[in-house]
Design an enzyme around this catalytic site. Sequence first.
Site, mmCIF file in Angstrom:
data_model
loop_
_atom_site.group_PDB
_atom_site.id
_atom_site.type_symbol
_atom_site.label_atom_id
_atom_site.label_comp_id
_atom_site.label_asym_id
_atom_site.label_seq_id
_atom_site.Cartn_x
_atom_site.Cartn_y
_atom_site.Cartn_z
ATOM 1 N N LYS A 14 0.825 -1.216 0.000
ATOM 2 C CA LYS A 14 0.000 0.000 0.000
ATOM 3 C C LYS A 14 0.860 1.267 0.000
ATOM 4 C CE LYS A 14 -2.339 -1.045 3.809
ATOM 5 N NZ LYS A 14 -1.766 -2.358 4.192
ATOM 6 N N ARG A 89 -9.920 0.783 8.817
ATOM 7 C CA ARG A 89 -9.590 -0.592 9.180
ATOM 8 C C ARG A 89 -10.716 -1.259 9.963
ATOM 9 N NH1 ARG A 89 -3.556 0.415 9.000
ATOM 10 N NH2 ARG A 89 -2.534 -1.569 9.267
ATOM 11 N N ARG A 128 11.204 -6.182 5.265
ATOM 12 C CA ARG A 128 11.060 -4.751 5.562
ATOM 13 C C ARG A 128 11.567 -4.455 6.969
ATOM 14 N NH1 ARG A 128 5.178 -2.140 4.820
ATOM 15 N NH2 ARG A 128 4.790 -2.943 6.893
ATOM 16 N N ARG A 134 11.611 -1.110 11.204
ATOM 17 C CA ARG A 134 10.285 -0.928 11.804
ATOM 18 C C ARG A 134 10.037 -1.989 12.857
ATOM 19 N NH1 ARG A 134 4.831 -0.057 8.238
ATOM 20 N NH2 ARG A 134 3.834 -1.103 9.978
ATOM 21 N N ARG A 146 -0.833 -9.050 13.452
ATOM 22 C CA ARG A 146 -1.355 -8.025 12.539
ATOM 23 C C ARG A 146 -2.133 -8.657 11.386
ATOM 24 N NH1 ARG A 146 3.982 -5.619 11.184
ATOM 25 N NH2 ARG A 146 2.952 -4.193 9.746
HETATM 26 P P1 AMP Z 1 0.485 0.404 8.971
HETATM 27 O O1 AMP Z 1 1.633 1.327 8.803
HETATM 28 O O2 AMP Z 1 -0.706 0.789 8.158
HETATM 29 O O3 AMP Z 1 0.871 -1.047 8.766
HETATM 30 O O4 AMP Z 1 0.016 0.519 10.489
HETATM 31 C C1 AMP Z 1 0.876 0.194 11.554
HETATM 32 C C2 AMP Z 1 0.080 0.096 12.845
HETATM 33 O O5 AMP Z 1 -0.522 1.360 13.152
HETATM 34 C C3 AMP Z 1 -1.079 -0.893 12.849
HETATM 35 O O6 AMP Z 1 -0.652 -2.234 13.141
HETATM 36 C C4 AMP Z 1 -1.976 -0.314 13.937
HETATM 37 O O7 AMP Z 1 -1.467 -0.613 15.227
HETATM 38 C C5 AMP Z 1 -1.805 1.183 13.731
HETATM 39 N N1 AMP Z 1 -2.810 1.707 12.770
HETATM 40 C C6 AMP Z 1 -2.564 2.243 11.535
HETATM 41 N N2 AMP Z 1 -3.710 2.609 10.942
HETATM 42 C C7 AMP Z 1 -4.710 2.304 11.800
HETATM 43 C C8 AMP Z 1 -6.123 2.405 11.768
HETATM 44 N N3 AMP Z 1 -6.763 2.900 10.679
HETATM 45 N N4 AMP Z 1 -6.826 1.985 12.848
HETATM 46 C C9 AMP Z 1 -6.215 1.494 13.942
HETATM 47 N N5 AMP Z 1 -4.885 1.333 14.040
HETATM 48 C C10 AMP Z 1 -4.128 1.727 12.981
#
Ligand code: AMP
Length: 190
Positions: A14, A89, A128, A134, A146
């Site tokens: 993404k 989400r 990654r 990260r 996740r």
């Molecule tokens: P991402 O970078 O999109 O993989 O997000 C990393 C982490 O941020 C996720 O595992 C969640 O803990 C948190 N996070 C990101 N976006 C959301 C969302 N829309 N709702 C809730 N938690 C989020």
Amino acid sequence: MLNIILFGPPGAGKGTQSEKLIAHYNLVHLSTGDIFRANIKGETELGQLAKSYMEKGQLVPDEVTIRMLESEVNKHSSAKGFIFDGFPRTQAQAEALDNLLKSKNTSISKMLALEVEEGELKKRLLLRGKDSGRADDQAPSVIQKRIDVYNNETAPVKDFYGKQNKYCGVNGIGEIDVIFNALCKTIDSI
Ligand code: AMP
């Protein structure tokens, strides 16, 4: 306005595809994960709260995430449109986003979902983790959590947009440019 949700499990690509799409269509990129990470780096109160969920692979509570997203959208009043990456989400987030856009006399144009199978996701995330450092990409148990959270809480959001005839799945395996062209083809047909 062109408002695209780029959807898919963690590691689907993404972030990579969002970067290319915002350049091509001149859109604003809103990645809730990136915004949380910036807050963690800046040691804000929001960052501290988000970190406690992110390091366990859990979702940050809807109320906090929705408030943050709304304030980010409001910062870009002259945007031609948005790429929402990692949001919504949950069903509650999807409903809040629909209401927010409605209040601005606009709506989601399309949800584009990058489809990648679980084994490939795990490989990509571990890679990654090594490259970017990260934290939530390092431990296999957090990666699994996740993916499970995605399957249980996030994947059902597809139906929300499916019912509005806005859902479109795209193969997320292959060369970055081939996937990008497939996304563009779908967007150009809106
Ligand atoms: P991402 O970078 O999109 O993989 O997000 C990393 C982490 O941020 C996720 O595992 C969640 O803990 C948190 N996070 C990101 N976006 C959301 C969302 N829309 N709702 C809730 N938690 C989020």
